[in-house]
Design a protein around this motif. Structure first.
Motif, PDB file in Angstrom:
ATOM      1  N   THR A   1      -5.084   1.352  -8.936  1.00 19.72           N
ATOM      2  CA  THR A   1      -3.681   1.222  -9.321  1.00 19.72           C
ATOM      3  C   THR A   1      -3.594   1.038 -10.831  1.00 19.72           C
ATOM      4  OG1 THR A   1      -3.144   0.191  -7.205  1.00 19.72           O
ATOM      5  CG2 THR A   1      -1.544  -0.084  -8.978  1.00 19.72           C
TER       6      THR A   1
ATOM      7  N   THR B   1       2.256   1.753  -3.481  1.00 18.51           N
ATOM      8  CA  THR B   1       1.252   2.286  -4.394  1.00 18.51           C
ATOM      9  C   THR B   1       1.051   3.776  -4.167  1.00 18.51           C
ATOM     10  OG1 THR B   1       0.138   0.155  -4.427  1.00 18.51           O
ATOM     11  CG2 THR B   1      -1.128   2.029  -5.169  1.00 18.51           C
TER      12      THR B   1
ATOM     13  N   TYR C   1      -1.502  -0.300 -14.002  1.00 19.90           N
ATOM     14  CA  TYR C   1      -0.494  -1.321 -14.298  1.00 19.90           C
ATOM     15  C   TYR C   1      -0.061  -1.216 -15.755  1.00 19.90           C
ATOM     16  CZ  TYR C   1      -2.200  -3.439  -9.978  1.00 19.90           C
ATOM     17  OH  TYR C   1      -2.554  -3.661  -8.685  1.00 19.90           O
TER      18      TYR C   1
ATOM     19  N   PRO D   1       3.157  -2.109 -11.385  1.00 19.66           N
ATOM     20  CA  PRO D   1       2.382  -0.892 -11.133  1.00 19.66           C
ATOM     21  C   PRO D   1       3.178   0.328 -11.580  1.00 19.66           C
ATOM     22  CG  PRO D   1       3.237  -1.760  -9.076  1.00 19.66           C
ATOM     23  CD  PRO D   1       3.630  -2.726 -10.152  1.00 19.66           C
TER      24      PRO D   1
ATOM     25  N   GLN E   1       0.830  -1.201   0.000  1.00 15.99           N
ATOM     26  CA  GLN E   1       0.000   0.000   0.000  1.00 15.99           C
ATOM     27  C   GLN E   1       0.866   1.254   0.000  1.00 15.99           C
ATOM     28  OE1 GLN E   1      -2.340  -0.790   3.455  1.00 15.99           O
ATOM     29  NE2 GLN E   1      -3.922  -1.883   2.314  1.00 15.99           N
TER      30      GLN E   1
ATOM     31  N   ARG F   1      -1.020   5.563  -9.766  1.00 18.36           N
ATOM     32  CA  ARG F   1      -2.310   5.405  -9.088  1.00 18.36           C
ATOM     33  C   ARG F   1      -3.311   6.301  -9.810  1.00 18.36           C
ATOM     34  NH1 ARG F   1      -2.373   9.914  -5.918  1.00 18.36           N
ATOM     35  NH2 ARG F   1      -0.305  10.707  -5.437  1.00 18.36           N
TER      36      ARG F   1
END
Length: 166
Positions: free
Chosen positions: A117, A88, A119, A161, A85, A164
Motif C-alpha cells: 500500500t 486498498t 501512503y 492510503p 482490504q 497500491r
C-alpha cells in the motif's frame, strides 16, 4: 510514590532514551537535511523534558496526568478488515518509478509504500522534509517498517492510503 509520579518518571526515561538515540543518529549521518530534522527532534525532546520536570515538581494531589501518546485501538491491532482490504484494492496502481518520483522534492508529494500500500506522508509530522530517521520518501519501506514497528499496524492506519504498489 503516586501513580502520576510514576507515569511522569517513565515518560522522562523514554524521552532520555529517545534523546540518546537521536544523538547517536546525529553522529552517523552526513546528510544536511537529516541533521536538521534530527536537531528539530532533539529540540522537541528537550522541550518535553523541561515540561515533564516542571510537572514533576507539582503537588501530587493536583496533578492531572493523562497519556499523551496515541493509543492503538483494539481493532487496529487485529488483521486488516475486509472493508480495509477492499478499499486498498480499489486504489490506483502506482509503479515503483511513480513511487520514486513522489519523494517530497520539487513540490511533489511524499509517498512511501508498506506491505503493498502506498501512503501519502507529505504533511505527516514524523516525515518533515520527506524523511524519517534517515529514511527517504519515494521508496518501499516494508522491511524498515517491520524492523522498527513490528506489531504496530495502527501507525499505518493514521496515514492516508493513495495507491497500491504495482
Amino acid at each position: 510514590m503516586s501513580q502520576n509520579k510514576e507515569v511522569i518518571q517513565r515518560q522522562i526515561q523514554i524521552a532520555f532514551s529517545e534523546v540518546q538515540y537521536l544523538i547517536r543518529l546525529l553522529y552517523s549521518t552526513t546528510d544536511y537535511h537529516t541533521k536538521n530534522l534530527i536537531l528539530n527532534q532533539l529540540w522537541n525532546k528537550v522541550s518535553l523534558l523541561h515540561f515533564l520536570f516542571t510537572l514533576s515538581d507539582q503537588p501530587t494531589q493536583t496533578l492531572p496526568v493523562t497519556p499523551t501518546l496515541p493509543q492503538p485501538s483494539h481493532q487496529a491491532l487485529t488483521a486488516p478488515s475486509t472493508q480495509t482490504q477492499a478499499t486498498t484494492q480499489s486504489l490506483p496502481a502506482i509503479t515503483r518509478d511513480q513511487l520514486s518520483e513522489n519523494n517530497g522534492r520539487n513540490g511533489k508529494p511524499a509517498y512511501v509504500a508498506v506491505n503493498g500500500t502506498v501512503y501519502d506522508v507529505t504533511n505527516n509530522k514524523a516525515w518533515s522534509a520527506a524523511s524519517h530517521f534517515g529514511l527517504s520518501a519515494g521508496k518501499d519501506l516494508t522491511a524498515e517498517f517491520a524492523s522498527c514497528h513490528a506489531g504496530q499496524q495502527w501507525i499505518l492506519n493514521t496515514l492516508k492510503p493513495v495507491g497500491r504498489l504495482a
